[in-house]
Motif scaffolding. Structure first.
Motif, PDB file in Angstrom:
ATOM      1  N   LEU A  58      67.598  37.625 -32.280  1.00 62.89           N
ATOM      2  CA  LEU A  58      67.817  36.081 -31.979  1.00 62.89           C
ATOM      3  C   LEU A  58      68.287  35.751 -30.631  1.00 62.89           C
ATOM      4  CD1 LEU A  58      67.998  33.297 -33.444  1.00 62.89           C
ATOM      5  CD2 LEU A  58      70.485  34.045 -33.981  1.00 62.89           C
ATOM      6  N   VAL A  61      65.361  34.849 -28.087  1.00 61.18           N
ATOM      7  CA  VAL A  61      64.525  33.534 -28.114  1.00 61.18           C
ATOM      8  C   VAL A  61      65.393  32.437 -28.088  1.00 61.18           C
ATOM      9  CG1 VAL A  61      62.860  34.922 -29.093  1.00 61.18           C
ATOM     10  CG2 VAL A  61      64.668  33.591 -30.725  1.00 61.18           C
ATOM     11  N   LEU A  62      66.754  32.575 -27.438  1.00 63.93           N
ATOM     12  CA  LEU A  62      67.492  31.386 -27.555  1.00 63.93           C
ATOM     13  C   LEU A  62      67.601  30.846 -26.043  1.00 63.93           C
ATOM     14  CD1 LEU A  62      70.663  32.358 -29.420  1.00 63.93           C
ATOM     15  CD2 LEU A  62      68.933  30.892 -30.325  1.00 63.93           C
ATOM     16  N   LEU A 137      66.652  27.340 -29.835  1.00 63.59           N
ATOM     17  CA  LEU A 137      65.646  28.180 -29.588  1.00 63.59           C
ATOM     18  C   LEU A 137      64.939  27.785 -28.179  1.00 63.59           C
ATOM     19  CD1 LEU A 137      63.944  29.057 -32.965  1.00 63.59           C
ATOM     20  CD2 LEU A 137      65.810  30.250 -31.852  1.00 63.59           C
ATOM     21  N   VAL A 144      57.871  32.277 -30.184  1.00 62.77           N
ATOM     22  CA  VAL A 144      58.317  31.129 -30.707  1.00 62.77           C
ATOM     23  C   VAL A 144      57.033  30.146 -30.742  1.00 62.77           C
ATOM     24  CG1 VAL A 144      59.615  28.893 -30.602  1.00 62.77           C
ATOM     25  CG2 VAL A 144      60.784  30.805 -30.261  1.00 62.77           C
ATOM     26  N   VAL A 226      63.884  25.410 -38.256  1.00 61.52           N
ATOM     27  CA  VAL A 226      63.762  25.011 -36.698  1.00 61.52           C
ATOM     28  C   VAL A 226      63.323  23.668 -36.639  1.00 61.52           C
ATOM     29  CG1 VAL A 226      62.965  25.640 -34.221  1.00 61.52           C
ATOM     30  CG2 VAL A 226      63.243  27.214 -36.237  1.00 61.52           C
ATOM     31  N   GLY A 230      64.290  22.482 -31.096  1.00 59.72           N
ATOM     32  CA  GLY A 230      64.853  23.828 -30.875  1.00 59.72           C
ATOM     33  C   GLY A 230      65.922  24.156 -31.554  1.00 59.72           C
ATOM     34  N   TYR A 232      68.428  24.833 -34.661  1.00 59.98           N
ATOM     35  CA  TYR A 232      67.863  25.675 -35.923  1.00 59.98           C
ATOM     36  C   TYR A 232      69.078  25.798 -36.608  1.00 59.98           C
ATOM     37  CZ  TYR A 232      70.594  29.651 -33.709  1.00 59.98           C
ATOM     38  OH  TYR A 232      71.664  30.364 -33.275  1.00 59.98           O
TER      39      TYR A 232
END
Length: 490
Positions: A58, A61-62, A137, A144, A226, A230, A232
Motif C-alpha cells: 500500500l 502507491v501512496l 493514492l 493504479v 477509492v 485518490g 481511499y
C-alpha cells in the motif's frame, strides 16, 4: 497439487469464513500483510473472484514519502496434517442403441499434507485506519491507472496470512487402471506408464512437494474504495465491496459474454440460489436464458464440431487444465475477442490443449463483418468451460465417461424432462438408454455429485436437489446442454 492442498486446508479450518487458499506456490511469498492485490470479478455470477498478487505494498502507491507502518502481530495458529483420498471402481457393460460399451475401471488417489506448526500474521486494523486518515493514492501510479481502467478490478489489501514455520511436504499418490472396449473412447493422462492397442491403460504417480518455511498457505483481504481524488476507505464489513468511484464499481462487467443475457435477466440470475429439496423446475427459466448462447455450436460444420468436442473431452478430465483454459478464454473475452491469448503461464501439456481449443474455435462461422461469428463461438465455449470449472471433482470424473452423443442425448432429455415436468417417464423412446441399469446408475452418480437426487419411482424418474446445492445443479445442466448442443444440436 499445491492449490489442491491449500483448498482442502481452508475447507477444513474456515469453510464459511474469509480465508482465501493460495492457488500458486510462486505467489505465496508476496502475500504478506499490507501487500496490495487486485481482485478481479469473473464473467459469470457463479465464479469466485480471482486475486492477483502485485509487486507493491500500500505504501508504494501512496502520495507522499511517508510510508504506512501499522503494527503487524504474529501469533501461533495451529498444527495441521491432513489426508484426503478416493477409491473408485466401476463396471459398465451394455448396449445403448448401436453403441456397445464395455468399460471397467479401478482407481485410488491420496493427497497427504503435513504443514506442521503454522503461524498467523495480522495487521492491526485500528492502527491502519488511523495511519490511513488523510492519505491518498497516487492516481498517476502505473498500477493504479491500469487497475482503474478495468471495470471488473478493484484493489484489496492483505490483512492476514497463514504461513508455515518449517519445511513441510505435500504427497500425492494416484493409481488408476481402466479397460475400455467398443466404440467409446477413454480419457488420456499426462502420466501414463503403459498403453496398448486394446484400450487398456494403467497410471501410477507418486509426487512429493517440499514446502519451505515462510510459505503462505491462505490469506484474507480488505477491499479499498477509492474516490476520484485518490482518497481511499477500507471496506470493513464482509458484505461491502470496493472499487473506483469514477467507474461503475461493484458487480460483474457487462462485457462480451454477460451482454448476451439482458440486464434484468442477468441481475435475476446473479441473485439465484437453488433451494434445498426443490424440483429442478426452478431452473427452467435460467436454462432457457442460457440456451441461445450455445447456438453457434449447432452451426459449426460436423468436422469442426468433432474437433472441438475431442479437445473438450480431454479438458474435462483435468481440473488444472480446465482452469488454464478458462484463463486463456478470459484473456480473449476481456478484449475484442480477436487478440492473441498469452499461453506462457501454462505448462506444455496445457498449452497444447489450449492451442488446439483456440484453433478449433478460430474455424467457427463468421458473420458478414468477419468477427461476430467467432465472438459468438467464443462466448459459447467460454460459458461451457466456466460451467465445467464450477462443477465438483466427482461430477467431472463421471461426466468424462459420458462423452458420446447417445449418452449426452439421454442426459439432455432427462434434464429437459426434469426442468419442464419434474419427472421423466422411462417409457419414451428418448429415455431408452436410461432403462439400462448400468447407465442409470452412472446417471444417478453424476447427479448425486452435483447435489441432485435422482430416484426411480415405478416407471419414471424424479429429481430433487440435495442439502445446500448452491449452483451445482445449474452448472450440471448448463454443461450437459452445452456438450449436447456441440454434438447433437440445441
Amino acid at each position: 497439487m499445491f492449490g489442491k492442498a491449500t483448498s482442502n486446508f481452508v475447507k477444513q479450518i474456515d469453510p464459511d469464513g474469509c480465508l482465501i487458499p493460495m492457488s500458486r506456490l510462486n505467489d505465496s511469498y508476496g502475500m504478506q500483510p499490507l501487500a496490495l492485490v487486485v481482485k478481479r470479478t469473473r464473467f459469470w455470477f457463479w465464479q469466485k473472484p480471482k486475486y492477483i498478487s502485485s509487486d507493491f505494498t500500500l505504501s508504494d502507491v501512496l502520495s507522499g514519502d511517508e510510508p504506512i507502518k501499522p503494527e503487524v502481530v504474529e501469533s501461533d495458529f495451529l498444527k495441521y496434517e491432513g489426508t484426503f483420498g478416493d477409491n473408485l471402481s466401476g463396471k459398465l457393460g451394455t448396449e445403448l442403441g448401436q453403441l456397445n460399451l464395455n468399460v471397467e475401471g479401478k482407481g485410488s488417489s491420496k493427497l497427504q499434507s503435513s504443514f506442521g506448526n503454522l503461524k498467523k500474521r495480522e495487521v492491526d486494523l485500528q492502527q491502519l485506519l488511523l495511519t490511513s486518515k488523510g492519505r491518498f493514492l497516487n492516481m498517476e501510479h502505473s498500477l493504479v491507472q491500469q487497475t482503474r481502467e478495468k471495470k471488473n478490478e478493484v484493489f484489496a489489501l492483505v490483512k492476514e496470512s497463514i504461513f508455515t514455520t518449517q519445511q513441510c511436504s505435500i504427497i500425492e499418490q494416484v493409481q488408476e487402471q481402466e479397460q475400455c472396449a467398443g466404440i467409446l473412447g477413454f480419457k488420456s493422462s499426462n502420466i501414463t506408464i503403459s498403453v496398448n492397442e486394446n484400450g487398456n491403460y494403467q497410471l501410477d504417480s507418486n509426487v512429493v512437494l517440499e514446502i519451505p518455511p515462510q510459505t503462505v498457505l491462505a490469506y484474507s483481504v480488505i477491499e479499498l474504495n477509492v474516490k476520484p481524488s485518490g482518497e481511499y476507505g477500507l471496506c470493513l464489513l464482509p458484505d461491502t465491496h470496493g472499487g473506483f468511484e469514477a467507474e461503475s464499481s461493484g458487480g460483474p462487467p457487462a462485457g462480451l459474454l454477460l451482454s448476451q443475457v439482458d440486464g434484468p435477466r442477468r441481475d435475476a440470475l446473479a441473485r439465484r440460489t437453488v433451494p434445498s429439496k426443490a424440483p429442478l423446475t426452478v431452473l427452467r427459466e435460467d436454462l432457457e436464458g442460457f440456451q441461445p448462447i450455445f447456438q453457434p455450436f449447432a452451426e459449426l460444420p460436423e468436422a469442426k464440431q468433432s474437433e472441438l468436442f475431442e479437445v473438450l473431452s480431454k479438458v474435462v478430465s483435468d481440473r488444472l487444465l480446465i482452469s488454464g483454459v478458462v484463463d486463456v478464454l478470459d484473456q480473449l473475452c476481456s478484449g475484442d475477442g480477436q487478440a492473441p491469448a498469452n499461453l506462457d503461464n501454462l505448462c506444455p501439456s496445457q498449452k497444447r490443449s489450449a492451442t488446439a481449443l483456440l484453433e478449433a474455435m478460430g474455424s467457427g462461422p463468421e458473420e458478414t463483418d468477419g468477427t461476430r461469428g467467432s465472438s459468438a463461438l467464443l462466448a459459447a465455449t467460454h460459458l461451457l468451460v466456466c460451467a465445467l470449472e464450477g462443477m465438483s471433482d466427482a461430477a467431472l470424473v463421471v461426466l468424462s465417461g459420458c462423452f458420446h452423443p447417445q449418452m449426452l442425448q439421454a442426459l439432455q432429455h432427462l434434464i429437459r424432462s426434469f426442468t419442464v415436468a419434474r419427472t421423466c417417464p422411462l417409457s419414451s423412446a428418448a429415455a431408452a438408454p436410461l432403462r439400462h441399469k448400468e447407465f442409470l446408475q452412472t446417471v444417478q452418480r453424476l447427479f448425486s455429485s452435483s447435489s441432485v437426487v435422482v430416484q426411480e419411482e415405478q416407471a419414471e424418474l424424479r429429481a430433487t436437489t440435495g442439502q445446500q446445492p448452491g449452483f451445482l445443479p445449474l452448472l450440471l445442466c448448463i454443461s450437459v446442454n452445452g456438450l449436447a448442443a456441440l454434438r447433437t444440436g440445441p
